[in-house]
Design a protein around this motif. Structure first.
Motif, PDB file in Angstrom:
ATOM      1  N   THR A 231     -33.024  67.075 -23.860  1.00  0.00           N
ATOM      2  CA  THR A 231     -32.870  65.704 -23.371  1.00  0.00           C
ATOM      3  C   THR A 231     -32.261  65.685 -21.972  1.00  0.00           C
ATOM      4  O   THR A 231     -32.404  64.693 -21.247  1.00  0.00           O
ATOM      5  CB  THR A 231     -31.977  64.890 -24.315  1.00  0.00           C
ATOM      6  N   TRP A 232     -31.615  66.775 -21.572  1.00  0.00           N
ATOM      7  CA  TRP A 232     -31.016  66.861 -20.228  1.00  0.00           C
ATOM      8  C   TRP A 232     -32.085  67.351 -19.242  1.00  0.00           C
ATOM      9  O   TRP A 232     -31.999  68.442 -18.693  1.00  0.00           O
ATOM     10  CB  TRP A 232     -29.799  67.788 -20.260  1.00  0.00           C
ATOM     11  N   ASN A 233     -33.081  66.514 -19.037  1.00  0.00           N
ATOM     12  CA  ASN A 233     -34.235  66.940 -18.239  1.00  0.00           C
ATOM     13  C   ASN A 233     -34.695  65.902 -17.226  1.00  0.00           C
ATOM     14  O   ASN A 233     -35.800  65.997 -16.696  1.00  0.00           O
ATOM     15  CB  ASN A 233     -35.402  67.305 -19.165  1.00  0.00           C
ATOM     16  N   ASN A 234     -33.856  64.941 -16.930  1.00  0.00           N
ATOM     17  CA  ASN A 234     -34.322  63.819 -16.119  1.00  0.00           C
ATOM     18  C   ASN A 234     -34.195  64.081 -14.620  1.00  0.00           C
ATOM     19  O   ASN A 234     -33.105  64.212 -14.066  1.00  0.00           O
ATOM     20  CB  ASN A 234     -33.548  62.547 -16.495  1.00  0.00           C
ATOM     21  N   ARG A 235     -35.375  64.163 -13.996  1.00  0.00           N
ATOM     22  CA  ARG A 235     -35.497  64.204 -12.543  1.00  0.00           C
ATOM     23  C   ARG A 235     -36.858  63.602 -12.205  1.00  0.00           C
ATOM     24  O   ARG A 235     -37.796  63.671 -13.015  1.00  0.00           O
ATOM     25  CB  ARG A 235     -35.332  65.613 -11.993  1.00  0.00           C
ATOM     26  N   PRO A 236     -37.000  63.027 -11.029  1.00  0.00           N
ATOM     27  CA  PRO A 236     -38.199  62.210 -10.761  1.00  0.00           C
ATOM     28  C   PRO A 236     -39.475  62.990 -10.503  1.00  0.00           C
ATOM     29  O   PRO A 236     -40.460  62.402 -10.048  1.00  0.00           O
ATOM     30  CB  PRO A 236     -37.788  61.420  -9.503  1.00  0.00           C
ATOM     31  N   VAL A 237     -39.521  64.267 -10.836  1.00  0.00           N
ATOM     32  CA  VAL A 237     -40.726  65.064 -10.601  1.00  0.00           C
ATOM     33  C   VAL A 237     -41.700  65.002 -11.772  1.00  0.00           C
ATOM     34  O   VAL A 237     -42.772  65.601 -11.708  1.00  0.00           O
ATOM     35  CB  VAL A 237     -40.353  66.527 -10.303  1.00  0.00           C
ATOM     36  N   HIS A 238     -41.343  64.313 -12.856  1.00  0.00           N
ATOM     37  CA  HIS A 238     -42.259  64.201 -13.996  1.00  0.00           C
ATOM     38  C   HIS A 238     -42.363  62.756 -14.449  1.00  0.00           C
ATOM     39  O   HIS A 238     -41.485  61.930 -14.188  1.00  0.00           O
ATOM     40  CB  HIS A 238     -41.823  65.107 -15.155  1.00  0.00           C
ATOM     41  N   GLY A 239     -43.437  62.465 -15.132  1.00  0.00           N
ATOM     42  CA  GLY A 239     -43.738  61.093 -15.494  1.00  0.00           C
ATOM     43  C   GLY A 239     -42.840  60.480 -16.535  1.00  0.00           C
ATOM     44  O   GLY A 239     -42.801  59.258 -16.677  1.00  0.00           O
ATOM     45  N   ASP A 240     -42.100  61.294 -17.295  1.00  0.00           N
ATOM     46  CA  ASP A 240     -41.195  60.774 -18.316  1.00  0.00           C
ATOM     47  C   ASP A 240     -39.777  60.586 -17.790  1.00  0.00           C
ATOM     48  O   ASP A 240     -38.842  60.417 -18.563  1.00  0.00           O
ATOM     49  CB  ASP A 240     -41.171  61.720 -19.525  1.00  0.00           C
ATOM     50  N   TYR A 241     -39.608  60.615 -16.484  1.00  0.00           N
ATOM     51  CA  TYR A 241     -38.286  60.480 -15.875  1.00  0.00           C
ATOM     52  C   TYR A 241     -37.614  59.178 -16.277  1.00  0.00           C
ATOM     53  O   TYR A 241     -38.188  58.099 -16.170  1.00  0.00           O
ATOM     54  CB  TYR A 241     -38.432  60.543 -14.353  1.00  0.00           C
ATOM     55  N   ASP A 242     -36.376  59.296 -16.748  1.00  0.00           N
ATOM     56  CA  ASP A 242     -35.558  58.142 -17.123  1.00  0.00           C
ATOM     57  C   ASP A 242     -34.315  58.149 -16.238  1.00  0.00           C
ATOM     58  O   ASP A 242     -33.405  58.967 -16.448  1.00  0.00           O
ATOM     59  CB  ASP A 242     -35.164  58.234 -18.595  1.00  0.00           C
ATOM     60  N   PRO A 243     -34.250  57.310 -15.228  1.00  0.00           N
ATOM     61  CA  PRO A 243     -33.105  57.352 -14.309  1.00  0.00           C
ATOM     62  C   PRO A 243     -31.770  57.075 -14.989  1.00  0.00           C
ATOM     63  O   PRO A 243     -30.714  57.438 -14.445  1.00  0.00           O
ATOM     64  CB  PRO A 243     -33.439  56.274 -13.273  1.00  0.00           C
ATOM     65  N   ASP A 244     -31.797  56.476 -16.158  1.00  0.00           N
ATOM     66  CA  ASP A 244     -30.559  56.198 -16.890  1.00  0.00           C
ATOM     67  C   ASP A 244     -30.254  57.262 -17.941  1.00  0.00           C
ATOM     68  O   ASP A 244     -29.247  57.171 -18.644  1.00  0.00           O
ATOM     69  CB  ASP A 244     -30.640  54.835 -17.577  1.00  0.00           C
ATOM     70  N   GLY A 245     -31.127  58.258 -18.048  1.00  0.00           N
ATOM     71  CA  GLY A 245     -30.943  59.290 -19.065  1.00  0.00           C
ATOM     72  C   GLY A 245     -30.109  60.455 -18.561  1.00  0.00           C
ATOM     73  O   GLY A 245     -29.664  60.487 -17.410  1.00  0.00           O
ATOM     74  N   PRO A 246     -29.904  61.460 -19.414  1.00  0.00           N
ATOM     75  CA  PRO A 246     -29.143  62.648 -19.014  1.00  0.00           C
ATOM     76  C   PRO A 246     -29.803  63.351 -17.832  1.00  0.00           C
ATOM     77  O   PRO A 246     -31.013  63.552 -17.818  1.00  0.00           O
ATOM     78  CB  PRO A 246     -29.166  63.521 -20.270  1.00  0.00           C
ATOM     79  N   ALA A 247     -29.002  63.733 -16.851  1.00  0.00           N
ATOM     80  CA  ALA A 247     -29.531  64.353 -15.640  1.00  0.00           C
ATOM     81  C   ALA A 247     -30.100  65.731 -15.939  1.00  0.00           C
ATOM     82  O   ALA A 247     -29.867  66.311 -17.011  1.00  0.00           O
ATOM     83  CB  ALA A 247     -28.435  64.444 -14.586  1.00  0.00           C
ATOM     84  N   TYR A 248     -30.835  66.268 -14.973  1.00  0.00           N
ATOM     85  CA  TYR A 248     -31.478  67.568 -15.148  1.00  0.00           C
ATOM     86  C   TYR A 248     -30.445  68.688 -15.168  1.00  0.00           C
ATOM     87  O   TYR A 248     -29.635  68.829 -14.249  1.00  0.00           O
ATOM     88  CB  TYR A 248     -32.479  67.798 -14.022  1.00  0.00           C
ATOM     89  N   LEU A 249     -30.463  69.485 -16.233  1.00  0.00           N
ATOM     90  CA  LEU A 249     -29.580  70.640 -16.359  1.00  0.00           C
ATOM     91  C   LEU A 249     -30.366  71.749 -17.050  1.00  0.00           C
ATOM     92  O   LEU A 249     -30.476  71.774 -18.279  1.00  0.00           O
ATOM     93  CB  LEU A 249     -28.325  70.298 -17.160  1.00  0.00           C
ATOM     94  N   PRO A 250     -30.955  72.664 -16.308  1.00  0.00           N
ATOM     95  CA  PRO A 250     -31.827  73.668 -16.920  1.00  0.00           C
ATOM     96  C   PRO A 250     -31.064  74.757 -17.638  1.00  0.00           C
ATOM     97  O   PRO A 250     -29.958  75.155 -17.231  1.00  0.00           O
ATOM     98  CB  PRO A 250     -32.583  74.237 -15.710  1.00  0.00           C
ATOM     99  N   SER A 251     -31.654  75.257 -18.715  1.00  0.00           N
ATOM    100  CA  SER A 251     -31.143  76.450 -19.375  1.00  0.00           C
ATOM    101  C   SER A 251     -31.490  77.666 -18.522  1.00  0.00           C
ATOM    102  O   SER A 251     -32.456  77.658 -17.759  1.00  0.00           O
ATOM    103  CB  SER A 251     -31.738  76.587 -20.775  1.00  0.00           C
ATOM    104  N   THR A 252     -30.694  78.723 -18.671  1.00  0.00           N
ATOM    105  CA  THR A 252     -30.822  79.879 -17.783  1.00  0.00           C
ATOM    106  C   THR A 252     -30.871  81.178 -18.580  1.00  0.00           C
ATOM    107  O   THR A 252     -30.469  81.235 -19.745  1.00  0.00           O
ATOM    108  CB  THR A 252     -29.643  79.936 -16.813  1.00  0.00           C
ATOM    109  N   ARG A 253     -31.381  82.220 -17.927  1.00  0.00           N
ATOM    110  CA  ARG A 253     -31.473  83.571 -18.481  1.00  0.00           C
ATOM    111  C   ARG A 253     -32.191  83.561 -19.835  1.00  0.00           C
ATOM    112  O   ARG A 253     -31.694  84.072 -20.830  1.00  0.00           O
ATOM    113  CB  ARG A 253     -30.095  84.222 -18.604  1.00  0.00           C
ATOM    114  N   VAL A 254     -33.379  82.969 -19.852  1.00  0.00           N
ATOM    115  CA  VAL A 254     -34.200  82.893 -21.064  1.00  0.00           C
ATOM    116  C   VAL A 254     -35.324  83.919 -20.956  1.00  0.00           C
ATOM    117  O   VAL A 254     -36.036  83.979 -19.955  1.00  0.00           O
ATOM    118  CB  VAL A 254     -34.784  81.478 -21.243  1.00  0.00           C
ATOM    119  N   VAL A 255     -35.495  84.723 -22.015  1.00  0.00           N
ATOM    120  CA  VAL A 255     -36.552  85.729 -22.087  1.00  0.00           C
ATOM    121  C   VAL A 255     -37.302  85.554 -23.401  1.00  0.00           C
ATOM    122  O   VAL A 255     -36.692  85.525 -24.483  1.00  0.00           O
ATOM    123  CB  VAL A 255     -35.984  87.159 -21.999  1.00  0.00           C
ATOM    124  N   VAL A 256     -38.643  85.449 -23.319  1.00  0.00           N
ATOM    125  CA  VAL A 256     -39.509  85.389 -24.499  1.00  0.00           C
ATOM    126  C   VAL A 256     -40.464  86.573 -24.380  1.00  0.00           C
ATOM    127  O   VAL A 256     -41.367  86.554 -23.552  1.00  0.00           O
ATOM    128  CB  VAL A 256     -40.267  84.052 -24.576  1.00  0.00           C
TER     129      VAL A 256
END
Length: 533
Positions: A231-256
């Motif tokens: 849910t912490w994914n809100n930035r205006p680069v995608h169509g589901d952007y919610d300016p009132d939602g949780p700001a963008y905070l990416p997870s890091t050091r992910v390996v699949v």
């Protein structure tokens, strides 16, 4: 605030159903601890043994008197760094949702003891089978996880969830056999999946750090195979952007890495709200089999600097996407290299922005064989700086494909350089360019219709060693190939190709960068029989 459901036009169609599914899951999912946690008891208090087939007695979690139900384990207040070990050959029904965590040097371990087959956790139709919520420094391995009851319900095989937690560190899922998770058709932070990493809540900035998902099998699962959502994914680069939602905070050091996925209702591996994720050496066969939505094999959404390499994808069904790979909206710095794709109904690649943006993407040194419908498909939105170079696309007998298909006149800034595209046998292959922004050069395009201007390119037969042979070896260049050293240097290219050969200057066209291979040559439909040797 709405929970984002990334996927172009599907977002609008699925929104109502998704909210209903989320509410249902919240009201019916078993709580992580149904009652107040008890004090851990046992010989050391650090290792909890579980055998759901043991005789009834005064269970205390020791090896001689193991816990007999998952509910007993869920009620424990585990010490930091405790282990939960299930007896091999045993079967437990319900949800395992332990309360506890590990620390650096002493992770909480969930695994197996004894000899024989992996212990089975059967979710019994519950929403969760293995739930790791608001914990960190945790490792789960060597388990069989299934949940076929209540088919069509919102369900997960393994869910790792952080809700208003902050940064959670160190997660390892290895050697898990996850199968028959017959969930519903929702995706996102509450969606159905074999493995779901989900960040939920909106009060405290939350993300994952240091995640490895490796060596697992995921088969017969609806909807998602391996999925990261937040849910912490809100930035205006995608169509589901919610300016009132949780700001963008990416997870890091992910390996699949090194996972095998098969028979999936929807997507294979989806990466969202992460930075610098590595997805490599995974095998996916059979996806988009039961979903009414749009699904692809492996793709990022609203994620930066994702690297996909040495993956193999086949068996995508339907043309509602159904292609092997996708660079989706809100992504920047994505690289797909050294991957193979074959026999997908929807095609090889999607590059899609819809109502968002993307840029700085690279598609290089990949192989596509007998992918149907389209090679590279674009969506309705515009994007910048997508570079497709040194790929080999082979389209065999009876297969038709649009090599690059622009479905709108929106600006699609693609450079298509040093690629080999060969059409053989019945069917046809053609370009459909509409934006006037796709630039070609130095490509080998054999038996392709509607070929646009291709400076320093050729239509000659590239003399592939054996287009129908084992991948990727069957698509190398034979001695005397006009594709040898026929390319142009591309800034930022890696030093080696998919096969481990150094990239020359000038390079070959296509994915193979080695010397011409001697020996028998299977000619293509346009090859001069006198040149075959």
């Amino acid at each position: 605030m709405t929970i984002p459901m990334p996927r172009r036009s599907e977002t609008v169609r699925a929104a109502g159903a998704a909210l209903v599914a989320v509410a249902l899951a919240a009201s019916t999912a078993p709580a992580a601890s149904a009652s107040a946690p008890t004090t851990v008891r046992g010989d050391s208090g650090q290792v909890q043994y579980v055998d759901c087939g043991a005789a009834s007695g005064k269970e205390n979690g020791s090896r001689n008197k193991p816990w007999r139900t998952l509910d007993q384990v869920n009620r424990l207040n585990l010490k930091t760094g405790s282990s939960i070990l299930l007896r091999r050959g045993s079967r437990c029904t319900g949800t395992l949702a332990p309360n506890g965590s590990g620390r650096e040097g002493a992770p909480m371990e969930i695994g197996a003891y004894g000899s024989g087959a992996k212990p089975v956790i059967d979710g019994g139709g519950n929403a969760e089978t293995l739930l790791l919520k608001n914990t960190q420094w945790v490792e789960a391995k060597d388990l069989e996880i299934t949940n076929s009851g209540n088919p069509g319900r919102n369900k997960r095989g393994v869910r790792v969830q952080l809700e208003d937690f902050g940064t959670g560190t160190h997660y390892r899922l290895t050697g898990l056999d996850i199968h028959d998770i017959r969930g519903d058709d929702t995706k996102g932070t509450e969606g159905s999946a074999g493995i779901l990493f989900s960040v939920t809540g909106s009060k405290k900035p939350t993300r994952f750090d240091d995640v490895v998902v490796s060596g697992n099998t995921v088969r017969t699962v609806d909807r998602e195979g391996i999925y990261f959502a937040s849910t912490w994914n809100n930035r205006p680069v995608h169509g589901d952007y919610d300016p009132d939602g949780p700001a963008y905070l990416p997870s890091t050091r992910v390996v699949v890495r090194g996972n095998t996925l098969k028979d999936l209702g929807g997507d294979g591996i989806v990466i969202t709200a992460t930075d610098k994720t590595l997805v490599e050496h995974n095998r996916l066969d059979g996806f988009q089999r039961r979903s009414a939505g749009y699904n692809a094999g492996m793709w990022p959404w609203n994620a930066d600097h994702t690297l996909f390499q040495y993956n193999e994808v086949s068996g995508g069904e339907t043309t509602r996407d159904g292609m092997a790979y996708d660079i989706d909206e809100g992504t920047f710095g994505t690289v797909f290299q050294y991957n193979t794709s074959h026999d997908n109904a929807g095609g090889f690649f999607l590059v899609c922005t819809a109502t968002g943006t993307l840029g700085d993407a690279v598609i290089r040194y990949n192989i596509s064989r007998n992918d149907h419908y389209r090679g590279i498909e674009t969506c309705s939105g515009s994007f910048d700086a997508v570079r497709a170079h040194n790929n080999t696309i082979y389209i065999g007998q009876g297969i038709s494909q649009t090599v690059i298909n622009e479905n709108t006149t929106s600006k699609h800034d693609i450079t298509f350089t040093n690629n080999i595209v060969v059409k053989e046998g019945t069917g046809n292959a053609a370009f459909n360019l509409r934006s006037n922004a796709v630039a070609l050069s130095h490509n080998t395009l054999t038996n392709i219709q509607n070929t646009p201007d291709n400076p320093d390119g050729t239509t000659a037969d590239p003399r592939l060693t054996d287009p129908t042979g084992a991948l990727p070896d069957g698509l190398r260049l034979h001695t005397g190939s006009p594709a040898l050293r026929a390319g142009t240097p591309v800034p930022g290219s890696p030093r080696r190709d998919l096969y481990g050969n150094p990239v020359g200057n000038p390079p070959n066209t296509g994915a193979y960068q080695g010397r011409g291979v001697a020996g028998p040559l299977r000619p293509t439909a346009t090859a001069d029989a006198g040149n075959a040797s």
